[in-house]
Design a protein around this motif. Sequence first.
Motif, mmCIF file in Angstrom:
data_model
loop_
_atom_site.group_PDB
_atom_site.id
_atom_site.type_symbol
_atom_site.label_atom_id
_atom_site.label_comp_id
_atom_site.label_asym_id
_atom_site.label_seq_id
_atom_site.Cartn_x
_atom_site.Cartn_y
_atom_site.Cartn_z
ATOM 1 N N TYR A 48 1.044 -1.415 -0.158
ATOM 2 C CA TYR A 48 0.095 0.061 -0.351
ATOM 3 C C TYR A 48 1.204 1.316 0.029
ATOM 4 N N THR A 49 1.918 1.310 0.715
ATOM 5 C CA THR A 49 2.743 2.267 0.849
ATOM 6 C C THR A 49 3.804 1.703 -0.430
ATOM 7 N N THR A 53 4.274 0.907 -7.399
ATOM 8 C CA THR A 53 3.363 1.789 -6.418
ATOM 9 C C THR A 53 3.836 3.640 -6.288
ATOM 10 N N ARG A 75 -2.725 8.844 -4.525
ATOM 11 C CA ARG A 75 -3.054 9.857 -3.412
ATOM 12 C C ARG A 75 -3.263 11.175 -2.949
#
Length: 384
Positions: free
Chosen positions: A22-23, A187, A194
């Motif tokens: 996710y990060t 990513t 985001r």
Amino acid sequence: MGGDDVRLRAVVSLAQTMAAAYTAKESWRAAAVGACDALGGSFAALSVWERDRGRLRVLVNAGERAEGEEEFPEEEAYPVHRFPEITEFLHERWAGGGEPDAWVETAEGRAGADAPARGARPFCHQRVAALQRRGRGCCVVAPIVLHGRAWGELYVARPAGAPVFDRDDADFATVLAAVVAAGIAQTERLEEVRKLAFTDPLTGLANRRAVDIRLDEAVELHRAENAVVSLVVCDLNGLKSVNDTHGHAVGDRLLERFGSVLSRCGAILPGALAARLGGDEFCLISVGPGADEVVRVATELCERAAALELGDGVACGVASTGDPIGQVRSARRLFRLADAAQYRAKADRAVGPVVAGRDGEVMRLADSPPTPAHDRRRLRGNRP
């Protein structure tokens, strides 16, 4: 075929693990751990080439770390001039259009006996010294290429006494580096999405969504630990006149310019969030610094806004839990206080900030009956 099946499964596992990250940090760690397992190493690291600083910076160390090696080091970096192979391979674009191949180094200062590099290159004294210093016997280094440019490297090592990486291992490391590159690209795309979700596209400041989340978290911290939370709300005066007289492109430049001023002043307060709420409204959220310090920053903000070539300064309101404003149990309450103070500043054409808790009229305005749908418009006397 057995060995090929194992390596195929390792490639699939690496790709899946990076896809689930996710990060950025999760992605880096997945890359290092996956490559280390796939190559039968004891340690792996992922590094990025920072062109502007002329160095390789380590993003993550995974596996059996030596003394002083942190999982996510803050400043572990190596100047590229100390690594001869960097000059040869980590240039702007790969010569000849082909993919770079990985290579092997050993603690004895030679490539593995079974791993003659294609286009043999001299061993790197710095890497040899690092292997010896950390009790490792050999390493394989695979350059990572992203968007046709050198991005960094994947490094996997084995301990002293373990079998030395061979040519097949180096070729497999090249494949793993390509999988890692694809994962990093994904990513980066997610990070960009985001960022866009929480960023005002015109000014580059945080947007209202980011403000709502940050302020809710700040108020929770205030309730749990009595942290001082302050909110500065600004309304940029004269934007409509600028738009009507000079056009919206010039008005946008005024918004951008004020956004830069707000960001500069906000930087005085550690960890403050500078944001555009929408239209001509902006805010600062501060957690920690005292109310007086926030008011001083708000005062400087008003002075700098008044000095802008266009517009007519700002109306600025401040609400801080460090002032006598009563209990603040919600972000909504702090917003109403800061907005009431800003309304007061606008009505009085104040040259500096108006502060809730230091002006009785502000408290009266904030405590007037709220309108469920549009508190801010009702507060200013407009019908929703």
